[in-house]
Design a protein around this motif. Structure first.
Motif, PDB file in Angstrom:
ATOM      1  N   THR A 202       0.834  -1.202   0.000  1.00  0.00           N
ATOM      2  CA  THR A 202       0.000   0.000   0.000  1.00  0.00           C
ATOM      3  C   THR A 202       0.870   1.253   0.000  1.00  0.00           C
ATOM      4  O   THR A 202       0.608   2.228  -0.712  1.00  0.00           O
ATOM      5  CB  THR A 202      -0.921   0.000   1.229  1.00  0.00           C
ATOM      6  N   GLN A 203       1.939   1.209   0.789  1.00  0.00           N
ATOM      7  CA  GLN A 203       2.863   2.342   0.852  1.00  0.00           C
ATOM      8  C   GLN A 203       3.525   2.589  -0.500  1.00  0.00           C
ATOM      9  O   GLN A 203       3.638   3.738  -0.952  1.00  0.00           O
ATOM     10  CB  GLN A 203       3.914   2.057   1.922  1.00  0.00           C
ATOM     11  N   ALA A 204       3.964   1.530  -1.155  1.00  0.00           N
ATOM     12  CA  ALA A 204       4.619   1.665  -2.459  1.00  0.00           C
ATOM     13  C   ALA A 204       3.674   2.273  -3.484  1.00  0.00           C
ATOM     14  O   ALA A 204       4.067   3.121  -4.298  1.00  0.00           O
ATOM     15  CB  ALA A 204       5.127   0.310  -2.940  1.00  0.00           C
ATOM     16  N   ASN A 205       2.412   1.856  -3.464  1.00  0.00           N
ATOM     17  CA  ASN A 205       1.443   2.404  -4.413  1.00  0.00           C
ATOM     18  C   ASN A 205       1.217   3.895  -4.176  1.00  0.00           C
ATOM     19  O   ASN A 205       1.094   4.681  -5.132  1.00  0.00           O
ATOM     20  CB  ASN A 205       0.118   1.651  -4.307  1.00  0.00           C
ATOM     21  N   ALA A 206       1.149   4.294  -2.909  1.00  0.00           N
ATOM     22  CA  ALA A 206       0.930   5.700  -2.597  1.00  0.00           C
ATOM     23  C   ALA A 206       2.111   6.554  -3.059  1.00  0.00           C
ATOM     24  O   ALA A 206       1.935   7.577  -3.739  1.00  0.00           O
ATOM     25  CB  ALA A 206       0.710   5.873  -1.096  1.00  0.00           C
ATOM     26  N   ASP A 212       4.631   9.359 -10.114  1.00  0.00           N
ATOM     27  CA  ASP A 212       4.068   9.532 -11.451  1.00  0.00           C
ATOM     28  C   ASP A 212       3.611  10.968 -11.678  1.00  0.00           C
ATOM     29  O   ASP A 212       3.809  11.533 -12.765  1.00  0.00           O
ATOM     30  CB  ASP A 212       2.901   8.565 -11.649  1.00  0.00           C
ATOM     31  N   GLU A 213       2.999  11.554 -10.654  1.00  0.00           N
ATOM     32  CA  GLU A 213       2.563  12.942 -10.780  1.00  0.00           C
ATOM     33  C   GLU A 213       3.761  13.867 -10.959  1.00  0.00           C
ATOM     34  O   GLU A 213       3.730  14.802 -11.770  1.00  0.00           O
ATOM     35  CB  GLU A 213       1.771  13.350  -9.529  1.00  0.00           C
ATOM     36  N   SER A 392      20.485  20.345 -35.113  1.00  0.00           N
ATOM     37  CA  SER A 392      20.997  21.344 -34.187  1.00  0.00           C
ATOM     38  C   SER A 392      20.404  21.167 -32.800  1.00  0.00           C
ATOM     39  O   SER A 392      21.020  20.619 -31.906  1.00  0.00           O
ATOM     40  CB  SER A 392      20.693  22.741 -34.738  1.00  0.00           C
ATOM     41  N   PHE A 393      19.160  21.606 -32.607  1.00  0.00           N
ATOM     42  CA  PHE A 393      18.531  21.470 -31.305  1.00  0.00           C
ATOM     43  C   PHE A 393      17.341  20.522 -31.410  1.00  0.00           C
ATOM     44  O   PHE A 393      16.662  20.475 -32.414  1.00  0.00           O
ATOM     45  CB  PHE A 393      18.029  22.823 -30.792  1.00  0.00           C
ATOM     46  N   TRP A 394      17.091  19.805 -30.348  1.00  0.00           N
ATOM     47  CA  TRP A 394      15.876  18.984 -30.286  1.00  0.00           C
ATOM     48  C   TRP A 394      15.482  18.808 -28.843  1.00  0.00           C
ATOM     49  O   TRP A 394      16.299  18.869 -27.946  1.00  0.00           O
ATOM     50  CB  TRP A 394      16.077  17.640 -30.975  1.00  0.00           C
ATOM     51  N   ARG A 395      14.208  18.586 -28.624  1.00  0.00           N
ATOM     52  CA  ARG A 395      13.694  18.414 -27.268  1.00  0.00           C
ATOM     53  C   ARG A 395      13.573  16.932 -26.983  1.00  0.00           C
ATOM     54  O   ARG A 395      13.280  16.139 -27.849  1.00  0.00           O
ATOM     55  CB  ARG A 395      12.337  19.112 -27.109  1.00  0.00           C
ATOM     56  N   HIS A 396      13.763  16.587 -25.710  1.00  0.00           N
ATOM     57  CA  HIS A 396      13.808  15.171 -25.368  1.00  0.00           C
ATOM     58  C   HIS A 396      13.174  14.931 -24.004  1.00  0.00           C
ATOM     59  O   HIS A 396      13.377  15.703 -23.081  1.00  0.00           O
ATOM     60  CB  HIS A 396      15.265  14.697 -25.329  1.00  0.00           C
ATOM     61  N   ASP A 397      12.403  13.864 -23.900  1.00  0.00           N
ATOM     62  CA  ASP A 397      11.754  13.493 -22.650  1.00  0.00           C
ATOM     63  C   ASP A 397      12.448  12.273 -22.071  1.00  0.00           C
ATOM     64  O   ASP A 397      12.247  11.157 -22.554  1.00  0.00           O
ATOM     65  CB  ASP A 397      10.265  13.182 -22.924  1.00  0.00           C
ATOM     66  N   PRO A 398      13.300  12.411 -21.035  1.00  0.00           N
ATOM     67  CA  PRO A 398      14.022  11.248 -20.525  1.00  0.00           C
ATOM     68  C   PRO A 398      13.148  10.271 -19.766  1.00  0.00           C
ATOM     69  O   PRO A 398      13.593   9.195 -19.424  1.00  0.00           O
ATOM     70  CB  PRO A 398      15.068  11.877 -19.599  1.00  0.00           C
ATOM     71  N   PHE A 399      11.893  10.625 -19.509  1.00  0.00           N
ATOM     72  CA  PHE A 399      11.019   9.690 -18.807  1.00  0.00           C
ATOM     73  C   PHE A 399      10.257   8.810 -19.786  1.00  0.00           C
ATOM     74  O   PHE A 399       9.914   7.685 -19.487  1.00  0.00           O
ATOM     75  CB  PHE A 399      10.029  10.459 -17.920  1.00  0.00           C
ATOM     76  N   SER A 400       9.964   9.331 -20.983  1.00  0.00           N
ATOM     77  CA  SER A 400       9.300   8.570 -22.041  1.00  0.00           C
ATOM     78  C   SER A 400       8.100   7.819 -21.501  1.00  0.00           C
ATOM     79  O   SER A 400       7.983   6.611 -21.605  1.00  0.00           O
ATOM     80  CB  SER A 400      10.286   7.585 -22.678  1.00  0.00           C
ATOM     81  N   THR A 401       7.187   8.555 -20.924  1.00  0.00           N
ATOM     82  CA  THR A 401       6.039   7.917 -20.293  1.00  0.00           C
ATOM     83  C   THR A 401       5.043   7.373 -21.293  1.00  0.00           C
ATOM     84  O   THR A 401       4.235   6.523 -20.976  1.00  0.00           O
ATOM     85  CB  THR A 401       5.315   8.932 -19.397  1.00  0.00           C
TER      86      THR A 401
END
Length: 408
Positions: A202-206, A212-213, A392-401
């Motif tokens: 239960t603690q891990a889920n909380a 995630d938020e 040149s430039f690009w945006r990147h999401d290291p979480f890749s959700t």
């Protein structure tokens, strides 16, 4: 699997990797994955820690073939039998699995961590006085170097996986180390009561929900306030990101396995100017604004020029057309950078790789445009936690959700 999707069509061009040990958990994963899609490939690791390991690996490959999963054997060598054996074996296993996935073109690797594993993990972290991030346990999805690690069984108990195999007549291999109290995880596994396990779950889920938020919030900041340059550094044109996100980006540049503590980053930010930690430099330079870059004084030693090794844990030699690499080494450009490109700050240029021969600069990277110096050019590919792309430039999401931002 919908939570991890969407996925490309079930075709040979997109094969999903499976990490299989031969135990009940991973065989159940393989059986379930084969029911989900046809094009999966199993990687069976022979760690060589028991005399029977090689025979067990071959037996596992035969078992996988019996329900239509093709498998490939990966052999580990040189593991030391000491108190850190399980940790060393785990690191070596993941390194071999990642390399195999890259070779087979697998973007995703599924592993069989389940609910009981999660409970044990949180129990150990709780005993070590971990903070909220540690008490969130294992994430269902995690980006590694070049692949995405998926844990689709985190909500399934161990007994249900074994019951699934029993129902279909599938035999598995029992690893005797799973009952050896010499190992910390085994002690927690055997000593935890059902009530304690439910409380930890239960603690891990909380805490996992809070994680995630926070990740979703960080993705929004990445999209709007963070730039990644193909020369291997982050740019913050307007302002610095929050300390927890900055810690994640710090790990990307450092190449370390773990994120530095948020409290450590927060304390660094209280200083008046540039700061360094784990071989990474945070500094302000005109006209870029704040940049997060590898510290030139901390880059790795020279290595023999091949397409196999990663120099400084960040760069691989990708293409050397017209340039012989025989007898060359890969090392930092260092002060030799002053003679050529001006496209990036000097501190970045000094930490970039180049080809050297007998102490002489042989070829420079083509990441930046040449503005001086009569040098040949060679291509290097970012091979750290996240790969650089051309341009040149690009945006990147290291979480890749898969839910916010981009997965590149």
């Amino acid at each position: 699997m919908d939570a991890f999707g969407p996925f490309p069509p079930d075709c040979p061009d997109y094969t999903v990797g499976l990490a299989i040990s031969g135990g009940a958990d991973s065989l159940a994963l393989a059986w379930l994955a084969r029911g989900w899609r046809r094009h999966v490939v199993a990687f069976v690791v022979d760690h060589g820690l028991r005399e029977s390991a090689a025979d067990e690996a071959r037996q596992t490959i035969r078992t996988l073939a019996s329900f239509g999963v093709s498998a490939h054997l990966l052999t580990l060598q040189g593991l030391r039998r000491d108190a850190r054996l399980q940790e060393a074996a785990r690191s070596a296993r993941y390194a071999a699995l990642i390399e195999a996935c890259v070779s087979f073109g697998c973007l995703d690797l599924m592993v069989a961590h389940h609910a009981d594993d999660q409970i044990e993990t949180v129990a150990m972290r709780s005993a070590a006085a971990s903070g909220p991030a540690g008490l969130a346990g294992m994430a269902a999805s995690r980006e590694l170097s070049g692949i995405r690690l998926l844990r689709p069984l985190l909500c399934v108990r161990r007994d249900r996986l074994r019951a699934t195999l029993d129902a279909h007549g599938i035999r598995w291999i029992e690893d005797p180390s799973n009952d050896n109290r010499r190992f910390e995880r085994v002690r927690f596994r055997q000593d935890l009561s059902d009530a304690d396990g439910l409380k930890l779950w239960t603690q891990a889920n909380a805490f996992g929900g809070l994680r995630d938020e926070r990740a979703a919030s960080q993705v929004r900041v990445l999209v709007t306030d963070v730039l990644w340059h193909p020369s291997g550094f982050f740019i913050f044109p307007q302002k610095l990101p929050p300390a927890d996100l900055l810690a994640t980006l710090w790990r990307v540049i450092s190449g370390r396995a773990y994120v530095p503590g948020v409290d450590v980053i927060q304390k660094l930010l209280e200083g008046p100017g540039a700061v360094t930690l784990h071989g990474v430099l945070l500094t302000r330079t005109s006209p870029w604004g704040w940049i997060l870059v590898r510290e030139p004084a901390a880059v790795g030693k020279s290595i023999r020029a091949t397409s196999d090794g990663a120099w400084d844990g960040r760069w691989r030699l990708a293409h050397a057309a017209g340039t012989s690499i025989e007898g060359c080494t890969i090392a930092a450009i260092g002060t030799a950078a002053a003679a050529w490109a001006r496209d990036v700050p000097g501190v970045v240029r000094r930490s970039l790789p180049a080809l050297w021969r007998d102490g002489r600069l042989e070829a420079i990277p083509d990441i930046c445009r040449l503005r001086g110096g009569n040098f040949r050019r060679v291509s290097f590919q970012w091979s750290g936690s996240h790969r650089a792309s051309e341009g040149s430039f690009w945006r990147h999401d290291p979480f890749s959700t898969g839910k916010c931002g981009w997965r590149l």
